[in-house]
Structures are given as structure tokens and as C-alpha cells.
Scaffold this active site. Structure first.
Site, PDB file in Angstrom:
ATOM      1  N   CYS A   1      28.136  40.675 -17.988  1.00 31.18           N
ATOM      2  CA  CYS A   1      27.476  41.835 -18.597  1.00 31.18           C
ATOM      3  C   CYS A   1      26.992  42.797 -17.523  1.00 31.18           C
ATOM      4  CB  CYS A   1      26.272  41.409 -19.427  1.00 31.18           C
ATOM      5  SG  CYS A   1      26.704  40.321 -20.765  1.00 31.18           S
TER       6      CYS A   1
ATOM      7  N   CYS B   1      21.937  46.495 -11.738  1.00 35.85           N
ATOM      8  CA  CYS B   1      21.781  47.880 -11.332  1.00 35.85           C
ATOM      9  C   CYS B   1      20.420  48.088 -10.680  1.00 35.85           C
ATOM     10  CB  CYS B   1      21.905  48.776 -12.557  1.00 35.85           C
ATOM     11  SG  CYS B   1      20.516  48.567 -13.659  1.00 35.85           S
TER      12      CYS B   1
ATOM     13  N   CYS C   1      17.156  46.937 -19.059  1.00 35.83           N
ATOM     14  CA  CYS C   1      17.019  46.226 -17.785  1.00 35.83           C
ATOM     15  C   CYS C   1      15.612  45.648 -17.663  1.00 35.83           C
ATOM     16  CB  CYS C   1      17.287  47.154 -16.610  1.00 35.83           C
ATOM     17  SG  CYS C   1      18.727  48.191 -16.792  1.00 35.83           S
TER      18      CYS C   1
HETATM   19  S1  FES Z   1      22.205  48.387 -16.766  1.00 39.69           S
HETATM   20 FE1  FES Z   1      22.180  46.342 -17.308  1.00 39.69          FE
HETATM   21  S2  FES Z   1      20.722  45.593 -15.949  1.00 39.69           S
HETATM   22 FE2  FES Z   1      20.544  47.680 -15.697  1.00 39.69          FE
END
Ligand code: FES
Ligand SMILES: Cc1ncc(COP(=O)(O)O)c(C=O)c1O
Ligand SMILES: Cc1ncc(COP(=O)(O)O)c(C=O)c1O
Ligand code: FES
Lengths: 391, 122, 391
Positions: free
Chosen positions: B34, B59, B103
Site C-alpha cells: 500500500c 511518504c 497517514c
Molecule cells: S500516503 Fe500513505 S502513508 Fe502517506
């Protein structure tokens, strides 16, 4: 801090000479190119001359060139236009699994309208599998739309080989050449295509001006309807300064092109050799295929792309992960997945795209800084640490 | 999409990165496919979080969320740590872009998982 | 020779200050506004700031503004977008008999797709007959699209009155305000419309940049599909310099607007009074209606428009006959015919459209020269001579 722009496949700096060529068309020659009076005639002559320049360089007729607003619009006009004009003949379209959103989403939208679309797979180098394309052809097939070079990997597609097949089968062939025009020699008639999209801001021209080659004799439905501009195929007041800028940019981009390509390729080769030597566990995507001279797609294992992008950005280095259009959504790149790259590796992939203003010093800076950024991020990454333990 | 200074600071200088050998609590959330995965290690004494370490694959906002979360729970009681919501994480970072709020959810879940692990072992 | 540009409804000179505002966005801030790195962020901030400026001036939310490439595209996006999004609710569209080709041809195209369209007539002043519009409403009506001011006559339409009716009947209302934004105060929320098109080059901004107001909550289908730009409603790389230019142009156009309108109206009044005094057998169209302050549509009896246009052009005076878009086709203006003007008179109609750079000296020159041009042409005209005999 040094700033190094390595995102030239997303957009480029407008060349100063291009801007200079555009300047008279704002406050001096400001007539509407379709007006009859002298102000309009001056504008009309400039429009005609820009059309001539672009047509000459692409080796096409002036009547085969439509100016549009964006590469995405050119793709839409080509694909929807053919779908509309030829729908009585059939409802089947062939495209690839690695198209730009402008083509991909348009095909998907046409599926909702009742068209059937085959998405041809690519091999591990990102090259469309021609045999699969042959097999997909039906008697209802009216259009093949295939990009000339992929924006993420720079891999060039076998357009000439495929155009032989489409010609034999009397199928209209459109290529999205937004990433190739201005970067490598491109002549639609030698490629054998019927339609071809390109966009000025990818070759140091202005944003907001693009073109579509439509071979004489090809019928085309409209996407936008209105007045008589661009042979009624793309109405709306022409962005004259933009069109003049596109012509100038193409002129500059195609002068000494072979030489510039060689230089760019050498620079990229230096870059890739050093990156591989300095950073463990990386992979260059599409390396075995013919690629655009300036594009380098690198997967950094056990890392996520956005964090690399921002880490490099912190050092003044601008790159991209996936295509800029999709930087809002968080999916792994459909292009990389189609090449059989693992999802995790796809997430950790960065596109470095060189342009004519990049120097050897730029690259030296990047190969100095990138390894540090990668190492630091890897110390944070649980995947990297797991991998180290397993070794 | 632009990150706040706070996010960039935590991303570029993440606090409490690493592992704790034989942690009292350990949580792992997310999956590499993911695009995000987070590990949290806790050292807990008398119900108080005495040390916390993390590792994150993801990210910038995932890394920043984990980093700021470790700061938020250090030296807090287990009960207090359980109260940390993703909203609080977002606030501590002076905001996250809408597409990136998930996140911070990951960080909240990772903490909860680590504490649950601790509680289940008790 | 003096050159007088009186074709500002076709397009305008870009204001020098607008060009200046645009300049940094070619060679300095050249990133893609959708890229994540610092080059992209700079561009993104400029895009956001331009959106804020335009939204503030129009008194709308930032999220209600879509940037497009042309006014025609805005009209297409509005009309096709609503047709697509609301087609399950009904297939009937109401428009007027005097729309710009961008809206007119789009409605006609939708008729081919199965929509039904009512074309509401106008009175002799060119004002849409509201009673007729009311009568045309059916339970299948999903959209009313009506221009704010007509490009040929400058006649302003009763948008506010009509929006009360569309609201009562829960019909989406789009107005083509390409001729009004930047010329008179325009606030879509006060007009009560759901969508509104406008275009930068009509108010001394650059060509190739336009906008569409889409009220929050209104669903909209797409005309062009692709990546995520402009909330996925209008994908394609944003013309950042153009958008910045549009914002600056709107700022300039709306500063001291009332004053400038008054000046322009006085100038036109002087022009029309003198023309009527100096030239026999002419008629000002739409004179009894509310008009844009700078537009003057004059029918010169017993003459043909193109010859007048070229005769004036020979004296350095730029005007238009009919809309510029249709200068390729030779039909008499559908707008003038809809007002009940005889075909012969429609053919002899010229649009004089003033702009902010016109001076009293310009107009003095025109009222000096125009009578001579007209007289000369009339001596050649058999119609004029017949008419003289009959008298
Ligand atoms: S976009 Fe999925 S962890 Fe930041
Ligand atoms: C392959 C390809 N096609 C189309 C486009 C769209 O062009 P534009 O940005 O002019 O809309 C791009 C660039 O974004 C591209 O890389
Ligand atoms: C009323 C009206 N609508 C739409 C347009 C089209 O705008 P653009 O020239 O930006 O395509 C014009 C001008 O040509 C116009 O006068
Ligand atoms: S006589 Fe010339 S257009 Fe008809």
C-alpha cells in the site's frame, strides 16, 4: 544552495528566445487572427507563419495541423474525434496499458459510452507487445491509440512497426507524441500515423499551447463546438502568442538535434553509472529498451517515492515520482506495474528527466547528494532494515 | 499540495528513529504494497512510556506523523497515549493535506497496536 | 495614418501591466503547478493566488472557479457538462436565438445526441422575451443557457429576472458572460446563476485563458478527460502565465469601473450622435435596451457589411461585421435577424466596439472618415440609387 531541475518531462523552462518571439503578440499585434481588418490580418499572417514553421519541421501539410490548448486536449480530440466520426464502422479501440491519463481516462470514458477498449500489455522493458496488439484486432476496430514514448520511463514504442499493421487493417492510428516531439526526430508521415499529439511546454515552449496532426482525409468529430477557428475542429480564439512561441520552440529544439541528443544521452549515462555505483539496491527501469535520451527511471528498493522526492527537493533537486498529473492520488504507477515491477518497488521509483539547460555540474551535484538522501531514508525504513537482516 | 514547516522538519529530522531491543510493546501497521508501513517500539515502566522508537516506510507525512507521535507519547502514561488521536497528530503537525490525513491515522493505529501488545503481554 | 481599433468585442490589446505580471512565469517560475517539488510549489502558489484574486473580484469561492483555455471551451464545458451530469433528470435545454456560436453550436450538437432545445426569441431591441422563456419550461428542462450581453449588439439580458424563474423551477442556469466580465460589474451570485463563462482576452488579458464559475454543489460532466488538474474537471497542464495575466487584467478592469464605464458611455454617445447626424439612413441596433457602454451596432442601409469593413480598414479603422468567428461564413447575422432586422439591413451592419485605450481623438477621426467611406460605397450601390429615385 544549488537548484537542479530534473523534471523536464513534467514541464520545461520557456527558452528566453521563445519568450522574445512571443512578446510582440501581446501588446502590439493583438488583433484576432480571424478578423478581416488590418489588425486581424497581421495576426493572421503570424498565425499562418507559425503554422508553416511547425508543419515544415514535422514534414506535414499546413492543412494537417490543428492548434489546441494542451496535450491532453489534443489526445481527447484525436481519440473522441475518431470515436465519433467512425462509430458507424465499429466500436472497438486498441490502446496500451501504459498511456498518459489524457489518453487512458478518455478510453475509459468511451467505454462508458459503449465502446470496447483493449489495453495491450507491455514487456518488462515497458515496450508494447506487438503480437498482443495484432491478436486484439477485430473487424470492429476503428482506432489504435498508442504513445510514442512513455512519460515515466522514456521508453520509445515501436510505432512504425505497428503502423504497418494498422494500415494493412485500415485502422486509424493516433500516437501521443507529447514526450517525443522536440526531443528526438519525429515525422508523423514516416511513423505512418494518422494523428499525432504534441505540446509546446515539453520542449521549452509556453504552457497552454499544443498541436494535433490530422492527416488529410481523416474525418474527425469535435470535442468543442463553436465558431470557425482551426477549420471548425477546434473553435475558440487562438492563443496567438502561444502558437508563435510553440513554432519558435520547435525550431530551436530541432536545430542540431542529433548533437544535443548525444550530449544528453552521455550526461544520462554518466548519471546512471554513478548512481548504480554509489547506491546499493537500485534498478533502472526500461534500460534495455530504446529510451528518450534524457529520461531515467530508477527504483530505490525499500523506500517510498514521495519521501525520496521531498528529500531530494530539500537539497534543491526537482524530480518526480509517477506523472505530475497524478501526484494528487496515491496509487502506485500503472506504467511501472504494467512492466511487472513489484508494487513496493513501483512505490519507490523516481523519474529524473534532463533538459537542455542541465549541465554536468548539475549531475555531479545530484550524484553527490542523492546517495546521502537515500541512505538517511533507508535508516528509517523498516523494510530496508529487514532486508539487511535477511542478507 | 504543500506541507507545513512542521511536517518538513519532522520529515527531514525525524525524532526517535530506531528500534528498542526486547520492547515492552511493539506495533506494526500498514503494508509495503500500500506504500506505507510503520513500526513502533515502546519501553514502559510503571505504566509510563519511558522510551519510544519508530521506523517507517512511507511518504513524508507518514514519516512526520510517526515522528511527532513519538514525541507526543514520550513520558506519558499508557492511558494518556491511548487518547492520542490522528486529529491531534494532524494538529501537532500544523495540518496535513486532505489526501494525506490517512497517514496520521496510521500513526494513531501503530501506537494503539504497540500498547495493545504491551497490555496483552502484561 | 492614424489607426483606430474599434473591435474590442472581438479581442483586446493585452495591457502592458498584464504582460509584465505574466513575464516571470515563462523563464523563472516555470514549474508545473501540480509538481510536488519547490519549483512546482512556487508555481502552485502563483496559481492559487491568481485563483484567489479572480474569485475575490467575482465574489465567489476559490473552489468554484475552473480555469480553461477559451471562452468557447468554458461554454462547452458548462453546457455539455450539465447535459451529461443531469441527463437522467431530463433532456430539455433552453437557450436564446442570439447566442454566440460557442453556445449555439453546442446546443445544436446536443440536439443530434437526443436533447431537445428551445431557442427563445428576442424583441426588436435584442432582449430575450422572458414570457416566452417561461412558457418553454417543461418538467424535463435541465438547463437554461443564456448570454449575459450579446457580442454583436452589446444588449444586456435580464439574467437576474430569469434566474428567479430557474431557481423556482430548479433548473440549472448558465450564463455566457464573456462580453460582460471586465466591462461592467458582474457577480454570478448576485445574478443568481449556477455557471458563468468568461474569457481574459476580452478585458485586456491574454488570449488562451478563460474561466468557468461552477457553483458549489452543481455536478458537472467533463468535456476533456485526463489527469487531476482543475479538480479533474479540466485536465491538461495549466497555462500559469495566462492565468496570472487573467487575474491581473481583471484587477485592472474592475478598478474604478464605474468611472471608466461612464467615460466609455459618453464617448459612445458622442460617436453615435455624430454618426446619426452625419450619415443618412442608418440605424443603431438595440438602442432602447440596456447596452454595454462601449458597443455600437449600426446598420448602414443599402450597403453590404464587408465592403464597409474594408473601406474603414483602408482608413485604419478596425471594426467588425457580425462576430469574428463567423467572418469565414457569409450568412447574415443570426442575432440581427432574430431582432427582426431585414436581411438586407443585417448585411449592412457594422459593430463598433470601444475599449479602454480608445480616445476622443480616435472617435473624432472615425466620425470624420466614416461618412466619406459610406458615401463613396453608396454611390456604387444600386440599392442606394434605387432608393434615392424612389424618394
Ligand atoms: S500516503 Fe500513505 S502513508 Fe502517506
Ligand atoms: C505522454 C503525455 N501525453 C500527454 C501529456 C499532456 O500534455 P499537457 O500537459 O500539455 O496537457 C503529457 C504531459 O503531461 C504526457 O507526458
Ligand atoms: C459572447 C461570447 N461568448 C464566447 C466567446 C468566445 O470566447 P473565446 O474567444 O475566448 O473563445 C465570445 C468571443 O468570441 C463571445 O463574444
Ligand atoms: S458577392 Fe462576394 S460573398 Fe457574395
Amino acid at each position: 544552495m544549488r537548484r537542479v531541475y530534473l523534471d523536464n518531462n513534467a514541464t520545461t523552462k520557456t527558452d528566453e528566445r521563445v519568450l522574445e518571439a512571443m512578446l510582440p503578440y501581446f501588446c502590439e499585434v493583438y488583433g484576432n487572427a480571424h478578423s478581416m481588418h488590418s489588425f486581424g490580418q497581421e495576426a493572421g499572417r503570424a498565425l499562418d507563419s507559425a503554422r508553416e514553421t511547425v508543419s515544415n519541421i514535422l514534414k506535414i501539410e499546413k492543412s494537417e495541423l490543428i492548434f489546441t490548448g494542451t496535450g491532453v486536449e489534443s489526445n481527447n480530440l484525436a481519440i473522441r474525434g475518431i470515436a465519433r466520426a467512425y462509430k458507424r464502422r465499429g466500436n472497438h479501440i486498441i490502446t496500451s496499458a501504459i498511456e498518459h491519463p489524457g489518453a487512458k481516462n478518455t478510453c475509459q470514458d468511451l467505454e462508458r459510452e459503449g465502446f470496447e477498449v483493449s489495453y495491450i500489455p507491455v514487456d518488462k522493458n515497458g515496450v508494447v507487445i506487438v503480437e498482443e496488439l495484432k491478436k486484439a484486432i477485430r473487424k470492429e476496430t476503428i482506432l489504435v491509440t498508442l504513445m510514442h514514448a512513455n512519460n515515466e520511463t522514456g521508453v520509445v514504442q515501436p510505432i512504425e512497426e505497428i503502423s504497418k499493421i494498422t494500415r494493412e487493417n485500415k485502422i486509424v492510428f493516433h500516437t501521443d507524441a507529447v514526450q517525443t516531439v522536440g526531443k528526438i526526430p519525429v515525422y508523423p508521415k514516416e511513423l505512418g500515423v494518422d494523428l499525432m499529439s504534441f505540446s509546446a511546454h515539453k520542449f521549452n515552449g509556453p504552457k497552454g499551447t499544443a498541436g494535433l496532426f490530422v492527416k488529410n482525409g481523416i474525418r474527425l468529430g469535435k470535442v468543442i463546438t463553436g465558431g470557425g477557428q482551426e477549420r471548425k475542429i477546434r473553435p475558440g480564439t487562438t492563443n496567438l502568442a502561444g502558437v508563435v512561441g510553440m513554432a519558435k520552440a520547435l525550431e530551436l529544439a530541432t536545430a542540431n538535434m542529433e548533437e544535443k541528443m548525444k550530449e544528453e544521452e552521455e550526461l544520462r549515462s554518466f548519471f546512471e553509472t554513478e548512481m548504480v555505483a554509489r547506491i546499493p539496491e537500485i534498478k533502472i527501469n526500461g534500460k534495455e529498451a530504446t529510451r528518450l535520451p534524457g529520461t531515467s527511471s530508477i527504483s530505490f528498493r525499500h523506500l517510498e517515492g514521495e519521501s525520496i522526492l521531498l528529500g531530494l527537493d530539500y537539497k534543491g533537486i526537482a524530480v518526480s515520482s509517477g506523472s505530475a498529473c497524478s501526484s494528487d492520488d496515491l496509487q502506485a504507477s500503472h506504467v511501472l506495474l504494467a512492466m511487472g515491477i513489484e508494487v513496493v518497488d513501483a512505490h519507490g521509483t523516481i523519474r529524473f528527466s534532463l533538459g537542455k539547460f542541465n549541465t554536468r555540474e548539475d549531475i555531479e551535484y545530484v550524484i553527490e547528494e542523492a546517495p546521502k538522501v537515500i541512505e538517511k531514508l533507508r535508516t528509517i525504513s523498516p523494510l530496508w532494515n529487514e532486508f539487511q537482516l535477511k542478507k | 499540495m504543500e506541507y507545513t514547516k512542521k511536517v518538513m522538519d519532522h520529515f527531514m529530522n525525524p525524532r526517535n528513529v530506531g528500534v528498542i531491543e526486547n520492547p515492552d510493546g511493539y506495533g506494526k501497521i500498514g503494508s509495503p504494497s500500500c506504500g506505507d508501513m510503520m513500526e513502533i517500539f515502546l519501553k514502559i515502566e510503571d505504566g509510563i512510556i519511558k522510551d519510544v522508537k519508530f521506523r517507517t516506510f512511507g511518504c513524508a507525512s507518514a514519516i512526520a506523523s510517526s515522528s511527532v507521535t513519538t514525541e507526543m507519547i514520550l513520558n506519558k502514561t499508557v492511558e494518556e497515549a491511548l487518547q492520542v488521536t490522528n486529529k491531534a497528530v494532524v494538529e501537532a503537525l500544523d495540518g496535513l493535506p486532505a489526501a494525506k490525513v490517512h497517514c496520521s491515522v496510521l500513526a494513531e493505529e501503530a501506537i494503539k497496536a504497540a500498547i495493545e501488545d504491551y497490555l496483552s503481554k502484561k
